[in-house]
Design a protein around this motif. Structure first.
Motif, PDB file in Angstrom:
ATOM      1  N   GLN A   1     -13.370  13.833  76.131  1.00 41.16           N
ATOM      2  CA  GLN A   1     -13.564  14.647  77.362  1.00 41.16           C
ATOM      3  C   GLN A   1     -12.118  15.420  77.631  1.00 41.16           C
ATOM      4  N   THR A   2     -11.807  16.209  76.939  1.00 39.17           N
ATOM      5  CA  THR A   2     -10.788  17.078  77.172  1.00 39.17           C
ATOM      6  C   THR A   2     -11.238  18.644  77.526  1.00 39.17           C
TER       7      THR A   2
ATOM      8  N   ALA B   1      -2.550  14.394  70.570  1.00 40.92           N
ATOM      9  CA  ALA B   1      -1.823  15.046  69.658  1.00 40.92           C
ATOM     10  C   ALA B   1      -2.730  15.330  68.439  1.00 40.92           C
ATOM     11  N   ASN B   2      -3.537  14.212  67.959  1.00 42.71           N
ATOM     12  CA  ASN B   2      -4.487  14.765  66.774  1.00 42.71           C
ATOM     13  C   ASN B   2      -5.700  15.555  67.154  1.00 42.71           C
TER      14      ASN B   2
ATOM     15  N   GLU C   1      -2.524  17.695  79.000  1.00 40.59           N
ATOM     16  CA  GLU C   1      -1.578  17.073  78.546  1.00 40.59           C
ATOM     17  C   GLU C   1      -1.454  16.426  77.354  1.00 40.59           C
ATOM     18  N   ILE C   2      -0.552  16.340  76.675  1.00 39.65           N
ATOM     19  CA  ILE C   2      -0.444  15.612  75.246  1.00 39.65           C
ATOM     20  C   ILE C   2       0.222  14.218  75.683  1.00 39.65           C
ATOM     21  N   THR C   3      -0.485  13.295  75.658  1.00 40.66           N
ATOM     22  CA  THR C   3       0.380  11.965  76.153  1.00 40.66           C
ATOM     23  C   THR C   3       0.322  10.924  75.173  1.00 40.66           C
ATOM     24  N   ASP C   4      -0.530  11.032  73.976  1.00 39.23           N
ATOM     25  CA  ASP C   4      -0.526  10.013  73.102  1.00 39.23           C
ATOM     26  C   ASP C   4      -0.756  10.325  71.826  1.00 39.23           C
ATOM     27  N   ASP C   5      -0.868   9.849  70.662  1.00 46.26           N
ATOM     28  CA  ASP C   5      -1.243  10.134  69.370  1.00 46.26           C
ATOM     29  C   ASP C   5      -2.612  10.675  69.335  1.00 46.26           C
ATOM     30  N   GLN C   6      -3.541  10.257  70.054  1.00 52.54           N
ATOM     31  CA  GLN C   6      -5.072  10.359  69.944  1.00 52.54           C
ATOM     32  C   GLN C   6      -5.092  11.989  70.245  1.00 52.54           C
TER      33      GLN C   6
END
Length: 177
Positions: A12-13, A26-27, A19-24
């Protein structure tokens, strides 16, 4: 639904305000970069195929036009030779759409560089041989020491002329699979 669309829906992006806030996340961003790079490759492959077709067409059309140009130039050369046969002083003729003319050419020299250099050396004509000098930059880096923005000759302690050192910030890069 494609796998990538499914994964996007699961996460759901959307790109706006994301905003990238975690590893998921970022991946996910790395996966999106990979998808866009694949798209670029597809676009480039399509453009290259079309470019090849267009170039083939242009070459074909240019060849046809060149054949016609050669034909008419041959006819004009024959006409000019006839004019010269009638009048040996004939050199040129201006017409409303151009001109025809005979032109003297300078002699063309064909050199064998190695043989010529050997001859010049044997004849002691080094003044006719060019020598190009250039620094061995890799060896220069190894031979001297970096001190702030100068290269220093450690044997004499003096700065090496002709070299300036620019220290650069580290760069950020993304490596996507």
């Amino acid at each position: 639904m494609e796998l990538n669309e499914f994964l996007d829906n699961q996460e759901q992006t959307n790109q706006e305000g994301f905003e990238i806030t975690d590893d998921q996340k970022a991946n996910w961003a790395l996966r999106k970069i990979g998808q866009y790079k694949d798209r670029q490759s597809e676009v480039n492959a399509t453009a290259e195929a079309e470019t090849e077709k267009i170039e083939a067409w242009a070459n074909q059309e240019n060849d046809k036009a060149q054949q016609s140009i050669d034909y008419f130039q041959g006819l004009l050369a024959k006409y000019a030779m006839k004019q010269r046969a009638e009048n040996p002083k004939f050199k040129s003729m201006k017409l409303p759409n151009g001109a025809i003319r005979f032109r003297k050419q300078q002699p063309k020299f064909h050199y064998s560089d190695d043989q010529l250099i050997d001859y010049l050396k044997k004849s002691e004509r080094d003044d006719l041989i060019k020598v190009k000098e250039s620094p061995d930059k890799s060896a220069v880096k190894k031979a001297f020491t970096v001190n702030e923005d100068k290269l220093i000759n450690t044997e004499t302690g003096e700065a090496v002329d002709g070299v300036e050192i620019e220290h650069r910030d580290e760069t950020f890069e993304v490596v996507s699979e």
